[in-house]
Design a protein around this motif. Structure first.
Motif, PDB file in Angstrom:
ATOM      1  N   SER A 136      34.005  12.839  31.172  1.00 49.91           N
ATOM      2  CA  SER A 136      33.799  14.241  31.530  1.00 49.91           C
ATOM      3  C   SER A 136      35.106  14.914  31.913  1.00 49.91           C
ATOM      4  CB  SER A 136      32.807  14.355  32.690  1.00 49.91           C
ATOM      5  OG  SER A 136      31.571  13.805  32.340  1.00 49.91           O
ATOM      6  N   GLN A 137      35.939  14.207  32.662  1.00 50.95           N
ATOM      7  CA  GLN A 137      37.227  14.775  33.063  1.00 50.95           C
ATOM      8  C   GLN A 137      38.129  14.969  31.854  1.00 50.95           C
ATOM      9  OE1 GLN A 137      38.083  16.007  36.045  1.00 50.95           O
ATOM     10  NE2 GLN A 137      39.938  16.726  35.044  1.00 50.95           N
ATOM     11  N   VAL A 138      38.145  14.020  30.962  1.00 52.49           N
ATOM     12  CA  VAL A 138      38.961  14.143  29.749  1.00 52.49           C
ATOM     13  C   VAL A 138      38.505  15.349  28.941  1.00 52.49           C
ATOM     14  CG1 VAL A 138      39.522  13.037  27.543  1.00 52.49           C
ATOM     15  CG2 VAL A 138      39.535  11.701  29.657  1.00 52.49           C
ATOM     16  N   LYS A 139      37.191  15.523  28.836  1.00 53.69           N
ATOM     17  CA  LYS A 139      36.655  16.655  28.078  1.00 53.69           C
ATOM     18  C   LYS A 139      37.013  17.985  28.752  1.00 53.69           C
ATOM     19  CE  LYS A 139      32.560  18.233  25.700  1.00 53.69           C
ATOM     20  NZ  LYS A 139      31.183  17.943  25.333  1.00 53.69           N
ATOM     21  N   GLN A 194      42.336  23.904  25.199  1.00 54.03           N
ATOM     22  CA  GLN A 194      41.867  24.738  24.094  1.00 54.03           C
ATOM     23  C   GLN A 194      41.774  26.206  24.527  1.00 54.03           C
ATOM     24  OE1 GLN A 194      38.491  23.074  22.149  1.00 54.03           O
ATOM     25  NE2 GLN A 194      38.241  24.796  20.765  1.00 54.03           N
ATOM     26  N   ASP A 195      41.304  26.453  25.745  1.00 54.51           N
ATOM     27  CA  ASP A 195      41.255  27.830  26.270  1.00 54.51           C
ATOM     28  C   ASP A 195      42.663  28.417  26.390  1.00 54.51           C
ATOM     29  OD1 ASP A 195      38.505  27.809  26.419  1.00 54.51           O
ATOM     30  OD2 ASP A 195      38.447  27.313  28.553  1.00 54.51           O
ATOM     31  N   GLY A 235      44.534  23.633  20.294  1.00 58.99           N
ATOM     32  CA  GLY A 235      44.202  22.907  21.523  1.00 58.99           C
ATOM     33  C   GLY A 235      44.655  21.462  21.466  1.00 58.99           C
ATOM     34  N   LYS A 236      44.523  20.856  20.290  1.00 58.98           N
ATOM     35  CA  LYS A 236      44.972  19.474  20.121  1.00 58.98           C
ATOM     36  C   LYS A 236      46.494  19.378  20.271  1.00 58.98           C
ATOM     37  CE  LYS A 236      44.835  15.691  16.787  1.00 58.98           C
ATOM     38  NZ  LYS A 236      44.418  15.282  15.453  1.00 58.98           N
TER      39      LYS A 236
END
Length: 189
Positions: free
Chosen positions: A26-29, A36-37, A83-84
């Motif tokens: 979850s933290q990685v996401k 990405q934002d 974002g990547k």
């Protein structure tokens, strides 16, 4: 129960009861979505602003490509790619610069307000010029007196205008610019 300080976040990279020593999925996401934002914000910037940021050439090209993309799905994919690429960028430096551009420097705004107040004081009070000369000993007193006199005359003629007529502000603005130039010259020293 592990021996961790009370102020350590639960998703920190320390081993927990199960032996995991990496951030949670979850933290990685969340981190990836934040990058990405940030990439979306970069796509909305002008080319001049982009050039001022610490971006790699590959990231800069990807942002420029996203700006040229017109297809909705193509833009979504390109922003995902940006974002990547943001993973390797200095996100903190970029965020700091974007914050300055977005909110403006509060210090600069306060400085401008101080200069405007000083200009208004110079137009109202003759003693204010003495204080200004004490603060800026290298100031051209004759030029300042001429600008103050012209600004006062301009204000009197503006007071006599009829409704709908535009007031003149030439000398009023010139006085502000002269004060600003004095302030800028002392800041550089």
């Amino acid at each position: 129960m592990p021996n961790t300080p009370a102020n350590t976040p639960p998703d920190a990279a320390e081993p927990d009861d199960h032996g995991y020593d990496r951030p949670s999925k979850s933290q990685v996401k969340r981190d990836m979505l934040a990058l990405q934002d940030l990439g979306k914000q970069l796509v909305e910037l002008s080319t001049d602003r982009l050039k001022q940021l610490p971006l790699s050439e590959k990231l800069y090209d990807a942002v420029r490509q996203a700006q040229r993309t017109t297809s909705r799905e193509g833009l979504r994919r390109q922003i995902h790619y940006v974002g990547k690429l943001m993973r390797d960028a200095d996100a903190d430096a970029i965020r700091t610069q974007l914050d300055i551009w977005e909110n403006g420097s509060r210090e600069q705004t306060r400085a401008m307000h101080r200069l405007e107040a000083l200009r208004d004081l110079l137009l109202k009070d003759d003693e204010a010029l003495t204080g200004l000369l004490d603060a800026y000993p290298g100031a051209d007193i004759q030029h300042l007196r001429t600008l103050i006199r012209a600004s006062r005359k301009e204000a009197q003629s503006n007071a006599a205008l009829h409704a709908g007529q535009d007031p003149q502000r030439k000398h009023y603005r010139a006085l502000f610019q002269a004060i600003k130039a004095l302030n800028d010259s002392t800041e550089k020293e």
